[in-house]
Design an enzyme around this catalytic site. Structure first.
Site, short mmCIF file in Angstrom:
data_model
loop_
_atom_site.label_atom_id
_atom_site.label_comp_id
_atom_site.label_asym_id
_atom_site.label_seq_id
_atom_site.Cartn_x
_atom_site.Cartn_y
_atom_site.Cartn_z
N LYS A 253 37.25 52.09 33.96
CA LYS A 253 37.18 50.84 33.21
C LYS A 253 35.93 50.11 33.70
CE LYS A 253 39.58 46.37 32.97
NZ LYS A 253 40.88 45.69 33.13
N ARG B 208 49.48 40.09 34.52
CA ARG B 208 48.97 38.72 34.61
C ARG B 208 50.08 37.69 34.53
NH1 ARG B 208 43.44 39.05 30.87
NH2 ARG B 208 42.49 40.81 32.00
N GLU C 259 48.14 48.36 26.83
CA GLU C 259 47.94 47.98 28.23
C GLU C 259 48.66 46.66 28.48
OE1 GLU C 259 44.53 46.32 31.30
OE2 GLU C 259 43.88 47.16 29.38
#
Length: 215
Positions: free
Chosen positions: A137, A53, A49
């Site tokens: 998630k 960010r 993943e």
């Protein structure tokens, strides 16, 4: 209202089945993307993943997809449809969001890259559930109630499974994975800042291998 297709669900299920541990990867130096991801794969991790960010996320997804075709490479921290389109174009094989909006959920129903939507409440889960989502998630896991919350979710939603992320450590991953409604867990302990700063890729492989061995 469109409903999530079997194709999308099968793809997400395949991702969650490929690795019980999902590293949360934030690329600060673009030159680190391939060696870091290769080190994780060498340690037994099969799902990567790569988050948005940092400004290098989209490009890293594109590079790693080409360099490590045997891994599932997806995008994390996707917060808008514009970003969703960007990572799809870069070749992301799945998309993970920290939370949900109606627009993102609906976009995910027809997208090329299947969506694992992030939820922290039953209300958010119900928004996705109405569109056919059954894999989510759970974020931020520890802050949002951790294992007791996931146990509580299983009552009204016995057909829903989760990939909890946020505050989970190597020591607690096994406890989360022991829950019947947890398929995988995500964590940043798999990508320690100190090892990455020192470009100590064997250490990253060792942590991945050891973490899988703990399960």
């Amino acid at each position: 209202m469109n409903q999530l297709s079997d194709y999308h669900r099968e793809r997400v299920q395949a991702v969650l089945a490929a690795s019980p541990l999902v590293p949360v990867i934030a690329i600060k130096d673009p030159d680190d993307a391939i060696p870091l991801c290769r080190a994780l794969v060498d340690g037994g991790i099969r799902v990567l993943e790569i988050t948005l960010r940092t400004e290098h996320g989209v490009r890293a997804i594109e590079k790693v997809r080409k360099a490590i075709p045997e891994a599932w490479v997806g995008a994390g921290t996707v917060t808008s449809i514009a970003q969703y389109r960007q990572v799809e174009s870069a070749g992301a094989q799945f998309v993970i969001t920290p939370g949900v909006t109606e627009a993102i959920l609906e976009f995910g129903v027809t997208s090329e890259a299947p969506l694992l939507p992030g939820v922290s409440t039953v209300s958010e889960l119900m928004m996705g559930y109405a569109l056919g989502y059954r894999e989510f998630k759970f974020f931020p896991a520890e802050v949002a109630g951790g294992i007791p919350a996931l146990k509580a979710f299983s009552g009204p939603f016995p057909d829903v499974v989760f990939c909890p992320t946020g505050g989970i450590s190597r020591q607690t991953a096994r406890d989360y994975l022991a829950l019947p409604n947890v398929r995988a867990v995500g964590g940043s302990w798999l990508t320690p800042a100190e090892a990455i700063a020192g470009k100590d890729w064997p250490a990253v492989s060792d942590i991945a291998r050891g973490s899988l061995g703990d399960l």
